[in-house]
Scaffold this motif. Structure first.
Motif, PDB file in Angstrom:
ATOM      1  N   ALA A 190       0.772  -1.084   0.013  1.00 56.51           N
ATOM      2  CA  ALA A 190       0.222  -0.059   0.144  1.00 56.51           C
ATOM      3  C   ALA A 190       0.808   1.327  -0.009  1.00 56.51           C
ATOM      4  O   ALA A 190       0.267   2.286  -0.428  1.00 56.51           O
ATOM      5  CB  ALA A 190      -0.925  -0.100   1.290  1.00 56.51           C
ATOM      6  N   GLY A 191       2.128   1.234   0.554  1.00 58.91           N
ATOM      7  CA  GLY A 191       2.967   2.333   0.673  1.00 58.91           C
ATOM      8  C   GLY A 191       3.336   2.930  -0.771  1.00 58.91           C
ATOM      9  O   GLY A 191       3.866   3.978  -0.857  1.00 58.91           O
ATOM     10  N   THR A 192       3.427   1.894  -1.735  1.00 58.95           N
ATOM     11  CA  THR A 192       3.993   1.997  -2.932  1.00 58.95           C
ATOM     12  C   THR A 192       3.127   2.222  -4.071  1.00 58.95           C
ATOM     13  O   THR A 192       3.465   2.910  -5.114  1.00 58.95           O
ATOM     14  CB  THR A 192       5.171   1.035  -3.024  1.00 58.95           C
ATOM     15  OG1 THR A 192       6.349   0.885  -1.957  1.00 58.95           O
ATOM     16  CG2 THR A 192       5.872   1.323  -4.480  1.00 58.95           C
ATOM     17  N   ALA A 193       2.097   1.002  -4.133  1.00 56.90           N
ATOM     18  CA  ALA A 193       1.122   1.236  -5.238  1.00 56.90           C
ATOM     19  C   ALA A 193       0.292   2.614  -5.034  1.00 56.90           C
ATOM     20  O   ALA A 193       0.135   3.154  -4.011  1.00 56.90           O
ATOM     21  CB  ALA A 193       0.479   0.021  -5.035  1.00 56.90           C
ATOM     22  N   GLU A 194      -0.357   2.891  -6.064  1.00 51.24           N
ATOM     23  CA  GLU A 194      -1.339   3.702  -6.024  1.00 51.24           C
ATOM     24  C   GLU A 194      -2.609   3.726  -5.187  1.00 51.24           C
ATOM     25  O   GLU A 194      -2.942   4.527  -4.409  1.00 51.24           O
ATOM     26  CB  GLU A 194      -2.058   4.213  -7.626  1.00 51.24           C
ATOM     27  CG  GLU A 194      -3.021   5.519  -7.672  1.00 51.24           C
ATOM     28  CD  GLU A 194      -3.493   5.410  -9.104  1.00 51.24           C
ATOM     29  OE1 GLU A 194      -4.608   5.827  -9.155  1.00 51.24           O
ATOM     30  OE2 GLU A 194      -2.831   5.253  -9.875  1.00 51.24           O
ATOM     31  N   HIS A 195      -2.803   2.238  -5.234  1.00 52.44           N
ATOM     32  CA  HIS A 195      -3.996   2.106  -4.344  1.00 52.44           C
ATOM     33  C   HIS A 195      -4.083   0.312  -4.348  1.00 52.44           C
ATOM     34  O   HIS A 195      -3.831  -0.126  -5.354  1.00 52.44           O
ATOM     35  CB  HIS A 195      -5.178   2.598  -4.523  1.00 52.44           C
ATOM     36  CG  HIS A 195      -6.289   2.124  -3.758  1.00 52.44           C
ATOM     37  ND1 HIS A 195      -6.667   2.912  -2.556  1.00 52.44           N
ATOM     38  CD2 HIS A 195      -7.427   1.176  -3.737  1.00 52.44           C
ATOM     39  CE1 HIS A 195      -7.619   2.381  -1.977  1.00 52.44           C
ATOM     40  NE2 HIS A 195      -8.180   1.391  -2.454  1.00 52.44           N
ATOM     41  N   VAL A 196      -4.222  -0.004  -3.124  1.00 56.47           N
ATOM     42  CA  VAL A 196      -4.311  -1.621  -3.065  1.00 56.47           C
ATOM     43  C   VAL A 196      -5.871  -1.883  -2.497  1.00 56.47           C
ATOM     44  O   VAL A 196      -6.194  -1.506  -1.749  1.00 56.47           O
ATOM     45  CB  VAL A 196      -3.189  -2.128  -2.297  1.00 56.47           C
ATOM     46  CG1 VAL A 196      -3.299  -3.732  -2.212  1.00 56.47           C
ATOM     47  CG2 VAL A 196      -1.919  -2.018  -2.687  1.00 56.47           C
ATOM     48  N   THR A 197      -6.560  -2.774  -3.431  1.00 48.50           N
ATOM     49  CA  THR A 197      -7.792  -3.522  -2.921  1.00 48.50           C
ATOM     50  C   THR A 197      -7.718  -4.812  -2.780  1.00 48.50           C
ATOM     51  O   THR A 197      -7.204  -5.622  -3.434  1.00 48.50           O
ATOM     52  CB  THR A 197      -8.929  -3.345  -4.166  1.00 48.50           C
ATOM     53  OG1 THR A 197      -8.836  -1.828  -4.303  1.00 48.50           O
ATOM     54  CG2 THR A 197     -10.089  -3.843  -3.609  1.00 48.50           C
ATOM     55  N   MET A 198      -8.220  -5.277  -1.414  1.00 46.92           N
ATOM     56  CA  MET A 198      -8.433  -6.538  -0.945  1.00 46.92           C
ATOM     57  C   MET A 198      -9.742  -7.179  -1.622  1.00 46.92           C
ATOM     58  O   MET A 198     -10.461  -6.687  -0.846  1.00 46.92           O
ATOM     59  CB  MET A 198      -7.924  -6.720   0.514  1.00 46.92           C
ATOM     60  CG  MET A 198      -7.811  -8.445   1.023  1.00 46.92           C
ATOM     61  SD  MET A 198      -7.510  -8.513   2.514  1.00 46.92           S
ATOM     62  CE  MET A 198      -8.825  -8.264   3.295  1.00 46.92           C
ATOM     63  N   LEU A 199      -9.744  -8.024  -2.228  1.00 49.04           N
ATOM     64  CA  LEU A 199     -10.987  -8.318  -2.900  1.00 49.04           C
ATOM     65  C   LEU A 199     -11.192 -10.180  -2.215  1.00 49.04           C
ATOM     66  O   LEU A 199     -10.294 -10.732  -2.520  1.00 49.04           O
ATOM     67  CB  LEU A 199     -10.994  -8.556  -4.118  1.00 49.04           C
ATOM     68  CG  LEU A 199     -12.282  -9.240  -4.972  1.00 49.04           C
ATOM     69  CD1 LEU A 199     -13.435  -8.477  -4.719  1.00 49.04           C
ATOM     70  CD2 LEU A 199     -11.966  -9.292  -6.667  1.00 49.04           C
ATOM     71  N   GLN A 200     -12.193 -10.230  -1.582  1.00 55.20           N
ATOM     72  CA  GLN A 200     -12.261 -11.241  -0.875  1.00 55.20           C
ATOM     73  C   GLN A 200     -13.889 -12.043  -1.169  1.00 55.20           C
ATOM     74  O   GLN A 200     -14.686 -10.999  -1.224  1.00 55.20           O
ATOM     75  CB  GLN A 200     -12.340 -11.148   0.571  1.00 55.20           C
ATOM     76  CG  GLN A 200     -12.996 -10.146   1.429  1.00 55.20           C
ATOM     77  CD  GLN A 200     -12.703 -10.147   2.786  1.00 55.20           C
ATOM     78  OE1 GLN A 200     -11.822 -10.471   3.441  1.00 55.20           O
ATOM     79  NE2 GLN A 200     -13.603  -9.330   3.453  1.00 55.20           N
ATOM     80  N   ARG A 201     -13.824 -13.065  -1.270  1.00 58.71           N
ATOM     81  CA  ARG A 201     -15.123 -13.790  -1.406  1.00 58.71           C
ATOM     82  C   ARG A 201     -15.860 -13.908  -0.025  1.00 58.71           C
ATOM     83  O   ARG A 201     -16.914 -13.653   0.079  1.00 58.71           O
ATOM     84  CB  ARG A 201     -15.017 -15.134  -2.035  1.00 58.71           C
ATOM     85  CG  ARG A 201     -16.187 -16.205  -2.462  1.00 58.71           C
ATOM     86  CD  ARG A 201     -16.095 -17.123  -2.975  1.00 58.71           C
ATOM     87  NE  ARG A 201     -15.239 -18.076  -2.350  1.00 58.71           N
ATOM     88  CZ  ARG A 201     -14.904 -19.229  -2.704  1.00 58.71           C
ATOM     89  NH1 ARG A 201     -14.939 -19.700  -3.958  1.00 58.71           N
ATOM     90  NH2 ARG A 201     -13.914 -20.108  -2.148  1.00 58.71           N
ATOM     91  N   SER A 202     -15.020 -14.223   1.231  1.00 61.70           N
ATOM     92  CA  SER A 202     -15.564 -14.292   2.513  1.00 61.70           C
ATOM     93  C   SER A 202     -14.324 -13.882   3.330  1.00 61.70           C
ATOM     94  O   SER A 202     -13.097 -14.271   2.995  1.00 61.70           O
ATOM     95  CB  SER A 202     -16.127 -15.554   2.645  1.00 61.70           C
ATOM     96  OG  SER A 202     -15.126 -16.831   2.592  1.00 61.70           O
ATOM     97  N   PRO A 203     -14.616 -13.163   4.325  1.00 60.50           N
ATOM     98  CA  PRO A 203     -13.459 -12.731   5.284  1.00 60.50           C
ATOM     99  C   PRO A 203     -13.019 -13.745   6.304  1.00 60.50           C
ATOM    100  O   PRO A 203     -13.500 -14.949   6.338  1.00 60.50           O
ATOM    101  CB  PRO A 203     -14.044 -11.712   6.002  1.00 60.50           C
ATOM    102  CG  PRO A 203     -15.839 -11.942   6.114  1.00 60.50           C
ATOM    103  CD  PRO A 203     -15.935 -12.860   4.775  1.00 60.50           C
TER     104      PRO A 203
END
Length: 497
Positions: A190-203
């Motif tokens: 997250a500190g280097t990328a423009e934005h990071v999304t965690m995509l989960q089917r279930s937590p």
């Protein structure tokens, strides 16, 4: 054809620990460590993705005979690799490792009381085979063939094959998954990328823990190193064992506690339900640990986000979800899980008969019913891996010493399936996807006695360290004659006896 008393397969955490125990607790035996890769370290050398770290404290994940000295109790991959190399060098274990030797086949002969072990480079015989290669498939992780992947114009990477040249700076990253790998990757990127999304089917259940252990730091500052290490290790074992027992006994209360703790650390824009409210009970799957709440910090500062949905298809510019939402991505990390293998995929035969591990029961969490002179080292799922693997290695030494003391050459656990009134379960008894997928190949465990693998270190400590080796279930036979006697004579000659 070289003969060794013991062959250890794997030069990772388990194999290095096994070598130390063998040369200190059964010191007159010749041994070698066969490693398929070109370097030691096992899992810690294999995984190179950003943020790779332990999810157990290093005072228990580290070796009891070589105290962890670094400041952080939750350590990163490079620090753990340095510790493993230092340990192997300190005790001369590095000189016993033979690299680039993947074990392909192992054939047992009761007549000769020995294994014939074929690797990619050589063939050996040994009196005892100790497989310390864990249960992950190092060749490849679990890959999901999502619809439309070929249309995606960005890059798709599995964490197990992390490219050295991957530059994700300024990119929109989607991490698919919610397990330990995903919750490690998201804050690290997250500190280097423009934005990071965690995509989960279930937590998954996620718990925060300080990377530094203040209590341990105080003890190490005032007490001798070995005493401090023992006290810290004992405290951590007692705490983790008590928490696990309480969570399993009162799952509703445990779920409320974990969900409440997560909710307090989330921004208002990310509700705990559904994003951090799993469908399963705590410890039906392994708990995800985040040191210093780094995942929650990335979510609060907006450099990362979480989406709970399912993938309908990849598109040229990202992913379309079943809800209709589209996620734009330049890079997709498929943290979709690992693949399990048994005994490093070694083809086993006993007196000419092929052995299917799934048809066997696991004795004391390490030996297979009907398979002589072989042990498989696996760790805990609810605690540090090393706690269990070190107990296993010490028991193997006791078993080897018992063979010498009784003048026997063969040990094999035998089971009567009629003794058990409950259906057998996989040896690793969690509901995680990678375990369910491997259920058809894993050895099984029974409902009681030495055939049940308990996730309980104190009970295992008593059983494996202090109870008699000759318990009526383990069958001993064979005399130290023929090739076995020759090996004993060579051992005596080396020791000057």
């Amino acid at each position: 054809m070289e003969h060794l008393d013991v062959l250890i397969v794997g030069a990772g955490l388990s194999g290095i620990g096994a070598a130390y125990r063998l040369q200190t607790q059964s010191p007159n035996r010749s041994y070698a460590v066969l490693e398929a890769r070109d370097s030691m370290g096992g899992t810690w050398d294999l995984f190179r993705y950003p943020g790779i770290r332990s999810d157990s404290d290093m005072f228990t994940l580290g070796f009891p005979f070589h105290p962890w000295k670094a400041a952080k109790a939750i350590a990163d991959g490079p620090a753990i690799m340095e510790y493993l190399r230092e340990t192997a060098s300190t005790y001369g274990i590095d000189r016993r490792i033979r690299y680039g030797q993947r074990v392909l086949k192992a054939s047992w002969s009761s007549e000769d009381a020995q294994w014939t072990v074929e690797t990619t480079k050589a063939t050996y015989t040994c009196s005892f085979l100790y497989v310390c290669s864990g249960y992950y498939d190092y060749d490849s992780g679990y890959v999901v063939d999502f619809p439309g992947q070929s249309e995606f114009q960005g890059r798709i990477v599995h964490p197990q094959q992390w490219p050295d040249d991957l530059d994700y700076s300024g990119q929109r990253v989607v991490v698919i998954g919610s397990g330990a790998t995903a919750v490690t990757l998201v804050p690290a990127m997250a500190g280097t990328a423009e934005h990071v999304t965690m995509l989960q089917r279930s937590p998954s259940y996620v718990a925060s823990r300080p990377a530094h252990d203040a209590f341990s730091d105080r003890l190490r500052a005032v007490l001798p190193e070995k005493l401090a290490h023992r006290l810290i290790r004992g405290k951590n074992v007692a705490l983790s064992t008590a928490l696990y027992s309480a969570f399993r006994k009162w799952p509703a209360h445990a779920a409320w506690l974990l969900n409440s703790a997560a909710a307090k650390q989330l921004p208002e824009s990310i509700p705990a339900d559904p994003h951090f409210t799993p469908r399963y009970k705590p410890w039906d799957q392994r708990l995800c640990l985040v040191p210093d709440a780094d995942l929650f910090e990335a979510l609060r500062n907006g450099s990362a986000s979480v989406v709970t949905d399912e993938i309908e298809t990849f598109t040229p510019t990202g992913l379309r979800l079943q809800s209709g939402r589209e996620l734009q991505a330049d890079l997709v990390i498929a943290a979709t899980g690992l693949r399990m293998v048994v005994l490093g995929k070694i083809q086993l035969t006993v007196d000419g008969q092929s052995v299917a591990p799934h048809d066997t029961f696991v004795y004391k969490g390490m030996m297979l019913s009907g398979v002589p002179n072989l042990a498989w080292c696996i760790g805990y799922t609810n605690n540090s891996w090393t706690l269990r693997s070190d107990l296993t290695s010490q028991y193997v030494c006791r078993l080897l010493n018992h063979l010498t003391e009784t003048g026997t050459s063969i040990c094999v656990p035998e089971i009567d399936p009629a003794e058990y009134d409950a259906p057998p379960r996989p040896v690793v008894d969690l509901s995680s996807g990678y375990i369910r997928r491997a259920a058809a190949i894993l050895p099984r465990q029974g409902s009681n006695g030495p055939w049940r693998l308990r996730q309980n270190y104190p009970r295992d400590l008593l059983s494996l360290r202090f109870k008699p080796v000759d318990d009526g279930t383990m069958q001993f036979s064979g005399r130290a004659t023929g090739s076995v006697r020759a090996a004993e004579d060579r051992r005596t000659s080396r020791s000057g006896g």
